[in-house]
Design a protein around this motif. Structure first.
Motif, PDB file in Angstrom:
ATOM      1  N   SER A  11     -28.019  10.447  -9.315  1.00  0.00           N
ATOM      2  CA  SER A  11     -28.268   9.709  -8.085  1.00  0.00           C
ATOM      3  C   SER A  11     -29.580   8.925  -8.147  1.00  0.00           C
ATOM      4  O   SER A  11     -30.662   9.511  -8.203  1.00  0.00           O
ATOM      5  N   GLU A  13     -30.768   7.171  -5.688  1.00  0.00           N
ATOM      6  CA  GLU A  13     -31.450   7.360  -4.405  1.00  0.00           C
ATOM      7  C   GLU A  13     -32.289   8.640  -4.407  1.00  0.00           C
ATOM      8  O   GLU A  13     -33.445   8.646  -3.973  1.00  0.00           O
ATOM      9  N   ARG A  14     -31.726   9.736  -4.917  1.00  0.00           N
ATOM     10  CA  ARG A  14     -32.485  10.995  -4.974  1.00  0.00           C
ATOM     11  C   ARG A  14     -33.660  10.888  -5.933  1.00  0.00           C
ATOM     12  O   ARG A  14     -34.759  11.344  -5.631  1.00  0.00           O
ATOM     13  N   THR A  16     -35.347   8.256  -6.825  1.00  0.00           N
ATOM     14  CA  THR A  16     -36.377   7.419  -6.213  1.00  0.00           C
ATOM     15  C   THR A  16     -37.136   8.196  -5.146  1.00  0.00           C
ATOM     16  O   THR A  16     -38.370   8.131  -5.075  1.00  0.00           O
ATOM     17  N   ALA A  17     -36.416   8.958  -4.314  1.00  0.00           N
ATOM     18  CA  ALA A  17     -37.064   9.764  -3.279  1.00  0.00           C
ATOM     19  C   ALA A  17     -37.976  10.816  -3.900  1.00  0.00           C
ATOM     20  O   ALA A  17     -39.088  11.057  -3.404  1.00  0.00           O
ATOM     21  N   GLY A  97     -34.396  16.879  -5.634  1.00  0.00           N
ATOM     22  CA  GLY A  97     -33.790  15.972  -4.674  1.00  0.00           C
ATOM     23  C   GLY A  97     -32.806  16.725  -3.805  1.00  0.00           C
ATOM     24  O   GLY A  97     -31.898  17.382  -4.312  1.00  0.00           O
ATOM     25  N   ARG A  99     -30.123  16.803  -0.354  1.00  0.00           N
ATOM     26  CA  ARG A  99     -29.181  15.943   0.364  1.00  0.00           C
ATOM     27  C   ARG A  99     -28.545  16.749   1.475  1.00  0.00           C
ATOM     28  O   ARG A  99     -28.532  17.981   1.443  1.00  0.00           O
ATOM     29  N   HIS A 128     -35.937  14.690   0.447  1.00  0.00           N
ATOM     30  CA  HIS A 128     -34.635  14.451   1.078  1.00  0.00           C
ATOM     31  C   HIS A 128     -34.268  12.975   1.100  1.00  0.00           C
ATOM     32  O   HIS A 128     -35.129  12.109   1.153  1.00  0.00           O
ATOM     33  N   THR A 129     -32.982  12.734   1.075  1.00  0.00           N
ATOM     34  CA  THR A 129     -32.409  11.403   1.256  1.00  0.00           C
ATOM     35  C   THR A 129     -31.366  11.504   2.354  1.00  0.00           C
ATOM     36  O   THR A 129     -31.098  12.587   2.866  1.00  0.00           O
ATOM     37  N   ASP A 130     -30.765  10.388   2.660  1.00  0.00           N
ATOM     38  CA  ASP A 130     -29.699  10.388   3.664  1.00  0.00           C
ATOM     39  C   ASP A 130     -28.332  10.610   3.049  1.00  0.00           C
ATOM     40  O   ASP A 130     -27.328  10.592   3.740  1.00  0.00           O
ATOM     41  N   GLU A 131     -28.273  10.798   1.709  1.00  0.00           N
ATOM     42  CA  GLU A 131     -26.994  11.037   1.053  1.00  0.00           C
ATOM     43  C   GLU A 131     -26.361  12.300   1.605  1.00  0.00           C
ATOM     44  O   GLU A 131     -27.044  13.271   1.895  1.00  0.00           O
TER      45      GLU A 131
END
Length: 135
Positions: A11, A13-14, A16-17, A97, A99, A128-131
């Protein structure tokens, strides 16, 4: 030197977060060293961690912040490999990460994050991400 283990999956997104959370840690960038890590469970093509888009995204965030990093990989069960590498590095922090997970997703699927949290004596930061997992 503050040693941080940053395990990534696929992921972007994860990853990067996670890297962004590390850049937000107190202290100077030159006081932090990060190991970007991926555990391959199935790798018939022989890919390396540096070929993963998620690892490259994390690397880019760290480079922009001036944080020193290395990249590492292994094969095996991710939670076990993360715990082993954290021990080998004598990591001060493991940045995972997270989720959102539905109640069914929590029951049906094991969680690497949960396993690491329960089985380590090291500090763990969850970025955390919004995934959200799909059921």
């Amino acid at each position: 030197m503050y040693e941080v283990l940053l395990p990534v999956d696929e992921s972007d997104e994860r990853a990067t977060a996670q890297a962004t959370a590390i850049t937000d840690l107190p202290g100077d960038a030159d006081e932090i060293h990060v190991t970007i890590f991926h555990s391959f469970t199935d790798n018939p093509s022989g890919a390396s961690v540096s070929q993963l888009q998620s690892a490259r995204r994390a690397r880019d965030v760290l480079e922009e912040a001036g944080i020193e990093y290395t990249m590492d990989e292994s094969s095996g069960q991710p939670a076990t490999e993360i715990l082993d590498v954290a021990e080998e590095l004598d990591a001060d922090l493991v940045c995972l990460g997270g989720r959102k997970r539905s109640p069914a997703g929590k029951v049906l699927f094991g969680s690497v994050t949960q396993s690491v949290l329960l089985d380590t004596d090291r500090s763990v930061l969850i970025a955390h991400t919004d995934e959200e997992d799909e059921d």
